[in-house]
Design a protein around this motif. Structure first.
Motif, PDB file in Angstrom:
ATOM      1  N   ARG A  65       0.743  -0.906  -0.025  1.00  0.00           N
ATOM      2  CA  ARG A  65       0.124   0.008  -0.031  1.00  0.00           C
ATOM      3  C   ARG A  65       0.963   1.145   0.085  1.00  0.00           C
ATOM      4  O   ARG A  65       0.841   2.098   0.794  1.00  0.00           O
ATOM      5  CB  ARG A  65      -0.796   0.042   1.436  1.00  0.00           C
ATOM      6  CG  ARG A  65      -1.708  -1.104   1.344  1.00  0.00           C
ATOM      7  CD  ARG A  65      -2.915  -1.266   1.893  1.00  0.00           C
ATOM      8  NE  ARG A  65      -4.050  -0.344   1.112  1.00  0.00           N
ATOM      9  CZ  ARG A  65      -5.164  -0.168   1.729  1.00  0.00           C
ATOM     10  NH1 ARG A  65      -5.606  -0.945   2.673  1.00  0.00           N
ATOM     11  NH2 ARG A  65      -5.890   0.873   1.272  1.00  0.00           N
ATOM     12  N   PRO A  66       1.561   1.332  -1.177  1.00  0.00           N
ATOM     13  CA  PRO A  66       2.700   2.611  -0.975  1.00  0.00           C
ATOM     14  C   PRO A  66       1.989   3.993  -1.005  1.00  0.00           C
ATOM     15  O   PRO A  66       2.556   5.000  -0.304  1.00  0.00           O
ATOM     16  CB  PRO A  66       3.500   2.574  -2.516  1.00  0.00           C
ATOM     17  CG  PRO A  66       2.360   1.541  -3.261  1.00  0.00           C
ATOM     18  CD  PRO A  66       1.649   0.678  -2.360  1.00  0.00           C
ATOM     19  N   ALA A  67       0.861   4.183  -1.568  1.00  0.00           N
ATOM     20  CA  ALA A  67       0.123   5.292  -1.473  1.00  0.00           C
ATOM     21  C   ALA A  67      -0.344   5.736  -0.058  1.00  0.00           C
ATOM     22  O   ALA A  67      -0.112   6.768   0.560  1.00  0.00           O
ATOM     23  CB  ALA A  67      -1.011   5.543  -2.338  1.00  0.00           C
ATOM     24  N   LEU A  68      -0.814   4.781   0.702  1.00  0.00           N
ATOM     25  CA  LEU A  68      -1.219   4.772   2.021  1.00  0.00           C
ATOM     26  C   LEU A  68       0.152   5.114   3.059  1.00  0.00           C
ATOM     27  O   LEU A  68       0.165   5.914   3.891  1.00  0.00           O
ATOM     28  CB  LEU A  68      -1.877   3.384   2.479  1.00  0.00           C
ATOM     29  CG  LEU A  68      -2.478   3.666   3.910  1.00  0.00           C
ATOM     30  CD1 LEU A  68      -3.577   4.793   4.375  1.00  0.00           C
ATOM     31  CD2 LEU A  68      -3.169   2.177   4.285  1.00  0.00           C
ATOM     32  N   ALA A  69       1.300   4.568   2.497  1.00  0.00           N
ATOM     33  CA  ALA A  69       2.388   4.823   3.329  1.00  0.00           C
ATOM     34  C   ALA A  69       2.961   6.085   3.272  1.00  0.00           C
ATOM     35  O   ALA A  69       3.198   6.682   4.126  1.00  0.00           O
ATOM     36  CB  ALA A  69       3.304   3.782   2.911  1.00  0.00           C
ATOM     37  N   ALA A  70       2.793   6.680   1.957  1.00  0.00           N
ATOM     38  CA  ALA A  70       3.262   8.152   1.842  1.00  0.00           C
ATOM     39  C   ALA A  70       2.205   9.061   2.651  1.00  0.00           C
ATOM     40  O   ALA A  70       2.664   9.893   3.228  1.00  0.00           O
ATOM     41  CB  ALA A  70       2.999   8.337   0.237  1.00  0.00           C
ATOM     42  N   ARG A  71       0.873   8.872   2.627  1.00  0.00           N
ATOM     43  CA  ARG A  71       0.228   9.600   3.414  1.00  0.00           C
ATOM     44  C   ARG A  71       0.311   9.562   4.876  1.00  0.00           C
ATOM     45  O   ARG A  71       0.393  10.663   5.591  1.00  0.00           O
ATOM     46  CB  ARG A  71      -1.307   9.220   2.978  1.00  0.00           C
ATOM     47  CG  ARG A  71      -1.831   9.584   1.763  1.00  0.00           C
ATOM     48  CD  ARG A  71      -3.584   9.622   1.609  1.00  0.00           C
ATOM     49  NE  ARG A  71      -3.985   8.391   1.989  1.00  0.00           N
ATOM     50  CZ  ARG A  71      -4.316   7.287   1.101  1.00  0.00           C
ATOM     51  NH1 ARG A  71      -4.012   7.245  -0.056  1.00  0.00           N
ATOM     52  NH2 ARG A  71      -4.911   6.361   1.431  1.00  0.00           N
ATOM     53  N   THR A  72       0.381   8.355   5.410  1.00  0.00           N
ATOM     54  CA  THR A  72       0.742   8.133   6.907  1.00  0.00           C
ATOM     55  C   THR A  72       2.011   8.867   7.176  1.00  0.00           C
ATOM     56  O   THR A  72       2.114   9.336   8.237  1.00  0.00           O
ATOM     57  CB  THR A  72       0.811   6.747   7.206  1.00  0.00           C
ATOM     58  OG1 THR A  72      -0.452   6.018   6.804  1.00  0.00           O
ATOM     59  CG2 THR A  72       0.970   6.415   8.560  1.00  0.00           C
ATOM     60  N   ALA A  73       3.041   8.640   6.222  1.00  0.00           N
ATOM     61  CA  ALA A  73       4.342   9.305   6.652  1.00  0.00           C
ATOM     62  C   ALA A  73       4.082  10.805   6.740  1.00  0.00           C
ATOM     63  O   ALA A  73       4.787  11.521   7.565  1.00  0.00           O
ATOM     64  CB  ALA A  73       5.419   8.960   5.505  1.00  0.00           C
ATOM     65  N   ARG A  74       3.497  11.414   5.813  1.00  0.00           N
ATOM     66  CA  ARG A  74       3.279  12.850   5.977  1.00  0.00           C
ATOM     67  C   ARG A  74       2.618  13.419   7.027  1.00  0.00           C
ATOM     68  O   ARG A  74       2.795  14.243   7.779  1.00  0.00           O
ATOM     69  CB  ARG A  74       2.593  13.325   4.612  1.00  0.00           C
ATOM     70  CG  ARG A  74       3.310  13.530   3.370  1.00  0.00           C
ATOM     71  CD  ARG A  74       2.776  14.397   2.186  1.00  0.00           C
ATOM     72  NE  ARG A  74       1.488  13.554   1.836  1.00  0.00           N
ATOM     73  CZ  ARG A  74       1.569  12.450   0.847  1.00  0.00           C
ATOM     74  NH1 ARG A  74       2.585  12.124   0.302  1.00  0.00           N
ATOM     75  NH2 ARG A  74       0.293  11.937   0.495  1.00  0.00           N
ATOM     76  N   THR A  75       1.307  12.242   7.521  1.00  0.00           N
ATOM     77  CA  THR A  75       0.931  12.753   8.798  1.00  0.00           C
ATOM     78  C   THR A  75       1.746  12.641   9.807  1.00  0.00           C
ATOM     79  O   THR A  75       1.830  13.485  10.950  1.00  0.00           O
ATOM     80  CB  THR A  75      -0.375  11.693   9.097  1.00  0.00           C
ATOM     81  OG1 THR A  75      -1.416  11.805   8.032  1.00  0.00           O
ATOM     82  CG2 THR A  75      -0.976  12.044  10.113  1.00  0.00           C
ATOM     83  N   LEU A  76       2.478  11.822  10.003  1.00  0.00           N
ATOM     84  CA  LEU A  76       3.716  11.448  11.162  1.00  0.00           C
ATOM     85  C   LEU A  76       4.697  12.882  10.966  1.00  0.00           C
ATOM     86  O   LEU A  76       4.700  13.484  12.106  1.00  0.00           O
ATOM     87  CB  LEU A  76       4.403  10.306  10.865  1.00  0.00           C
ATOM     88  CG  LEU A  76       3.914   9.018  11.032  1.00  0.00           C
ATOM     89  CD1 LEU A  76       4.899   7.723  10.830  1.00  0.00           C
ATOM     90  CD2 LEU A  76       3.541   8.745  12.541  1.00  0.00           C
ATOM     91  N   GLY A  77       4.953  13.231   9.976  1.00  0.00           N
ATOM     92  CA  GLY A  77       5.723  14.402   9.839  1.00  0.00           C
ATOM     93  C   GLY A  77       5.205  15.586  10.361  1.00  0.00           C
ATOM     94  O   GLY A  77       5.888  16.586  10.934  1.00  0.00           O
TER      95      GLY A  77
END
Length: 157
Positions: A65-77
């Motif tokens: 789920r690379p798109a979800l991983a990118a969204r979650t990473a942005r949220t963490l940041g």
């Protein structure tokens, strides 16, 4: 979900993490499930092992789920950038948290490490350890992780 201010509450973090695990058992609820462990990470306190384990568990929910991983990473940041005072966490603890997943080669772990590195690096004025961490991420095997790392400047020219 409402964010609470104040000192970390480990029991709240444990409840959020468990709720996330329960939701993750249902394929169509994974996007909702990942938001709960993100909230639980904020409750980790001063021990790098606790948020690191939570980060690895969170990354596992992003397999294929690379798109979800990118969204979650942005949220963490974004969460780390928005945090103030004690809520912001100890930069040394956070460095211990991001250094381990940065070296695994996993896309989700690498994206999480990259976004957290950018957020913490900015907060600390890009002190030596954070610049070193960013350089390491620029050599990550996943191109998307390298893109995040190369997209950040540590000094004005």
């Amino acid at each position: 979900m409402t964010r609470r201010s104040g000192p970390p509450d480990r029991s709240r973090g444990a409840v959020l993490a468990e709720a996330g695990r329960t939701l993750a058992g249902h394929r169509d609820l994974v996007p909702q499930a990942v938001s709960l462990p993100v909230d639980a990470l904020e409750q980790a306190g001063r021990d790098a092992d606790v948020p690191h384990a939570a980060l690895v568990e969170l990354a596992a929910l992003h397999t294929d789920r690379p798109a979800l991983a990118a969204r979650t990473a942005r949220t963490l940041g974004q969460r780390v950038r928005a945090a103030r005072g004690a809520e912001a966490g100890d930069p040394e603890v956070l460095l211990g948290v991001v250094a381990r997943p940065a070296g695994t080669g996993d896309l989700a772990e690498g994206l999480f490490a990259a976004e957290l590195t950018v957020a913490c690096g900015r907060r600390t004025g890009w002190t030596g350890p954070w610049r070193t961490q960013l350089r390491m991420l620029r050599r990550h095997p996943c191109g998307d992780v390298r893109d995040v790392a190369y997209g950040q400047f540590t000094a004005a020219e």
